[in-house]
Design a protein around this motif. Structure first.
Motif, mmCIF file in Angstrom:
data_model
loop_
_atom_site.group_PDB
_atom_site.id
_atom_site.type_symbol
_atom_site.label_atom_id
_atom_site.label_comp_id
_atom_site.label_asym_id
_atom_site.label_seq_id
_atom_site.Cartn_x
_atom_site.Cartn_y
_atom_site.Cartn_z
ATOM 1 N N ASP A 8 -17.652 -31.984 -14.332
ATOM 2 C CA ASP A 8 -17.233 -31.862 -12.929
ATOM 3 C C ASP A 8 -15.734 -31.587 -12.841
ATOM 4 O O ASP A 8 -14.947 -32.448 -12.444
ATOM 5 C CB ASP A 8 -17.597 -33.139 -12.172
ATOM 6 C CG ASP A 8 -17.362 -33.001 -10.671
ATOM 7 O OD1 ASP A 8 -17.212 -31.859 -10.199
ATOM 8 O OD2 ASP A 8 -17.298 -34.044 -9.985
ATOM 9 N N ARG A 60 -17.566 -24.062 -12.630
ATOM 10 C CA ARG A 60 -16.341 -24.838 -12.885
ATOM 11 C C ARG A 60 -15.157 -24.258 -12.109
ATOM 12 O O ARG A 60 -14.061 -24.810 -12.165
ATOM 13 C CB ARG A 60 -15.958 -24.822 -14.367
ATOM 14 C CG ARG A 60 -17.034 -25.164 -15.368
ATOM 15 C CD ARG A 60 -17.829 -26.377 -15.020
ATOM 16 N NE ARG A 60 -19.233 -25.990 -14.928
ATOM 17 C CZ ARG A 60 -20.213 -26.771 -14.507
ATOM 18 N NH1 ARG A 60 -19.961 -27.997 -14.130
ATOM 19 N NH2 ARG A 60 -21.447 -26.335 -14.446
ATOM 20 N N ARG A 101 -14.570 -25.627 -7.632
ATOM 21 C CA ARG A 101 -15.737 -26.504 -7.473
ATOM 22 C C ARG A 101 -15.589 -27.428 -6.266
ATOM 23 O O ARG A 101 -16.575 -27.780 -5.618
ATOM 24 C CB ARG A 101 -15.928 -27.319 -8.749
ATOM 25 C CG ARG A 101 -17.229 -28.100 -8.824
ATOM 26 C CD ARG A 101 -17.378 -28.737 -10.188
ATOM 27 N NE ARG A 101 -18.590 -29.511 -10.316
ATOM 28 C CZ ARG A 101 -19.773 -29.011 -10.662
ATOM 29 N NH1 ARG A 101 -19.886 -27.722 -10.893
ATOM 30 N NH2 ARG A 101 -20.835 -29.794 -10.772
#
Length: 223
Positions: A169, A191, A194
């Motif tokens: 994340d 990525r 995001r």
């Protein structure tokens, strides 16, 4: 393991839902067969819902809100040479470079240690790290590039391999990658931008060529 689990669930009449952002065709076909589907043609639409009931397969294409991704395609003799140019003069913000192999990533990281400007934070993350180092690098990536912007550097380059596609994340301002199958490219783009722009350079400037895919000059011949 997943195919076996689906077969056991089917034999016990337990409904299962399998979710994936992207799924290569061969894996999708194997999972559908494990769910009991017979004599079917696999739809490659995206996004797609596949339903198996009484050995019959029904596939439904979903509508989406749509999101335009500004991808720049660059033909080159050497993606590594292009990556080195990025290392020599990285843009303001946080960039990710995705190499094809661990060996390439290691060579690029070694190059970065002697050629990157002193104010640029360099991080390397690949699949051949020890478990301890992987955990350290994941924690560092989340601290620097995660949703919390408190420790986000002004200029940083994350050098990685396709491992970056999976469940990390992080939010990068720029994404540079070697050519890969489209499902993997989609995963990598996950990525980029995001989270929201607050606390990043995107809050103040319009990014130019934020997602770049380097394509070998002889790609058509390879096909």
């Amino acid at each position: 393991e997943l195919e076996t689990l689906i077969k056991w669930a089917r034999s016990a009449n337990i409904p299962m839902i399998v979710m994936s952002a992207t799924l290569p065709e061969i894996i999708k076909m194997n999972l559908l067969k494990a769910a009991g589907a017979r004599q079917f043609t696999c739809d490659n639409a995206y996004p797609l819902i596949s339903i198996v009931q009484q050995k019959q397969l029904k596939q439904v294409t979903c509508s989406t809100l749509g999101k335009k991704i500004p991808i720049t395609k660059v033909r080159t003799k050497s993606a590594m040479a292009e990556f080195k140019k990025i290392i020599d003069n990285p843009k303001e913000g946080c960039s990710a470079i995705i190499c094809k192999t661990v060996k390439e990533a290691q060579k690029l990281a070694e190059y970065a240690r002697t050629h990157a400007p002193s104010d640029v934070k360099i991080i390397i993350y690949h699949s051949q790290d020890t478990l301890e180092h992987k955990e350290q690098h994941i924690a560092e990536c989340l601290e620097l590039f995660g949703k919390n912007r408190d420790n986000r550097p002004k200029r940083a380059v994350l050098i990685s391999t396709p491992i970056i596609e999976q469940s990390l994340d992080i939010d990068m301002d720029y994404l540079y990658t070697s050519l890969a199958p489209i499902d993997l490219i989609i995963q990598r783009i996950g990525r980029w931008c995001r989270h929201d722009d607050k606390g990043t350079i995107r809050e103040y400037i319009m990014l130019q060529d934020p997602v770049v895919v380097f394509i070998p000059e002889d790609y058509e011949e390879l096909r």
